[in-house]
Motif scaffolding. Structure first.
Motif, PDB file in Angstrom:
ATOM      1  N   ASN A   1       0.772  -1.176  -0.060  1.00  0.00           N
ATOM      2  CA  ASN A   1      -0.124   0.035   0.106  1.00  0.00           C
ATOM      3  C   ASN A   1       0.890   1.334   0.109  1.00  0.00           C
ATOM      4  O   ASN A   1       0.246   2.180   0.197  1.00  0.00           O
ATOM      5  N   VAL A   2       2.150   1.092  -0.126  1.00  0.00           N
ATOM      6  CA  VAL A   2       3.029   2.299   0.018  1.00  0.00           C
ATOM      7  C   VAL A   2       4.121   2.080  -1.162  1.00  0.00           C
ATOM      8  O   VAL A   2       4.797   0.899  -1.277  1.00  0.00           O
ATOM      9  N   GLY A   3       4.179   2.923  -2.311  1.00  0.00           N
ATOM     10  CA  GLY A   3       5.150   2.822  -3.471  1.00  0.00           C
ATOM     11  C   GLY A   3       6.265   3.592  -2.974  1.00  0.00           C
ATOM     12  O   GLY A   3       6.316   4.651  -2.309  1.00  0.00           O
ATOM     13  N   SER A   4       7.337   2.856  -3.413  1.00  0.00           N
ATOM     14  CA  SER A   4       8.724   3.361  -2.898  1.00  0.00           C
ATOM     15  C   SER A   4       9.048   4.318  -4.285  1.00  0.00           C
ATOM     16  O   SER A   4      10.049   5.113  -4.201  1.00  0.00           O
ATOM     17  N   THR A   5       8.572   3.975  -5.356  1.00  0.00           N
ATOM     18  CA  THR A   5       8.640   4.675  -6.937  1.00  0.00           C
ATOM     19  C   THR A   5      10.042   4.391  -7.282  1.00  0.00           C
ATOM     20  O   THR A   5      10.681   4.961  -8.330  1.00  0.00           O
TER      21      THR A   5
ATOM     22  N   ASN B   1       4.320   8.697   1.281  1.00  0.00           N
ATOM     23  CA  ASN B   1       3.065   7.754   0.941  1.00  0.00           C
ATOM     24  C   ASN B   1       2.548   6.639   2.168  1.00  0.00           C
ATOM     25  O   ASN B   1       1.700   6.319   2.079  1.00  0.00           O
ATOM     26  N   SER B   2       3.486   7.120   3.182  1.00  0.00           N
ATOM     27  CA  SER B   2       3.126   6.332   4.577  1.00  0.00           C
ATOM     28  C   SER B   2       2.269   6.965   5.267  1.00  0.00           C
ATOM     29  O   SER B   2       1.683   6.525   6.502  1.00  0.00           O
ATOM     30  N   ARG B   3       2.020   8.480   5.059  1.00  0.00           N
ATOM     31  CA  ARG B   3       1.542   9.330   5.916  1.00  0.00           C
ATOM     32  C   ARG B   3       0.042   8.908   6.281  1.00  0.00           C
ATOM     33  O   ARG B   3      -0.816   8.596   5.260  1.00  0.00           O
TER      34      ARG B   3
ATOM     35  N   ASN C   1      -1.617   3.476   9.565  1.00  0.00           N
ATOM     36  CA  ASN C   1      -1.274   2.760  10.700  1.00  0.00           C
ATOM     37  C   ASN C   1      -0.220   1.469  10.245  1.00  0.00           C
ATOM     38  O   ASN C   1       0.620   0.975  10.927  1.00  0.00           O
ATOM     39  N   GLN C   2      -0.639   0.765   9.364  1.00  0.00           N
ATOM     40  CA  GLN C   2       0.370  -0.307   8.914  1.00  0.00           C
ATOM     41  C   GLN C   2       0.591  -0.163   7.376  1.00  0.00           C
ATOM     42  O   GLN C   2      -0.124   0.486   6.384  1.00  0.00           O
ATOM     43  N   ILE C   3       1.821  -0.405   6.905  1.00  0.00           N
ATOM     44  CA  ILE C   3       2.363   0.041   5.636  1.00  0.00           C
ATOM     45  C   ILE C   3       3.124  -1.636   5.070  1.00  0.00           C
ATOM     46  O   ILE C   3       3.674  -1.982   5.857  1.00  0.00           O
ATOM     47  N   ILE C   4       2.940  -1.579   3.714  1.00  0.00           N
ATOM     48  CA  ILE C   4       3.684  -2.648   3.263  1.00  0.00           C
ATOM     49  C   ILE C   4       4.262  -1.868   1.950  1.00  0.00           C
ATOM     50  O   ILE C   4       3.381  -1.525   1.135  1.00  0.00           O
ATOM     51  N   SER C   5       5.451  -1.765   1.973  1.00  0.00           N
ATOM     52  CA  SER C   5       6.085  -0.913   0.832  1.00  0.00           C
ATOM     53  C   SER C   5       6.701  -1.868  -0.119  1.00  0.00           C
ATOM     54  O   SER C   5       7.568  -2.772   0.081  1.00  0.00           O
TER      55      SER C   5
END
Length: 97
Positions: A19-23, A42-44, A47-51
């Motif tokens: 749910n978070v792109g590093s580009t 993209n993390s703002r 609560n949980q992220i998968i980058s």
């Protein structure tokens, strides 16, 4: 994707996705600062992220920037886990039968 995720859940799998792109896929190599800035923005509010980060041999700045991303999300209070730990948690959740 929503239909696939719903069907997976219906048959007993637990679905998860990034749910978070590093580009980092935008170019063969991207400056580490750009990767960190993308993960930060993209993390703002999450609560949980998968980058999503790519580990291709050419992605040297992704690999080099990963420790900075770890520090960034830990500072925000997010627990850092690697893919192996996540896959071990989720790979075998389908009920046997």
């Amino acid at each position: 994707m929503a239909k696939i995720a719903r069907e997976m859940t219906n048959i007993g799998y637990e679905y998860f996705d990034w749910n978070v792109g590093s580009t980092d896929a935008a170019a063969v190599t991207r400056p580490k600062q750009d990767i960190l800035a993308s993960v930060r923005s993209n993390s703002r509010g999450k609560n949980q992220i998968i980058s999503l980060m790519h580990d291709d041999d050419d992605k040297t700045t992704t690999v080099g920037g990963a420790p900075g991303c770890d520090r960034l999300v830990k500072k925000a209070g997010i627990r850092v886990r690697d893919t192996i730990e996540i896959l071990l948690c989720f790979s075998f959740l389908h009920p046997s039968g």
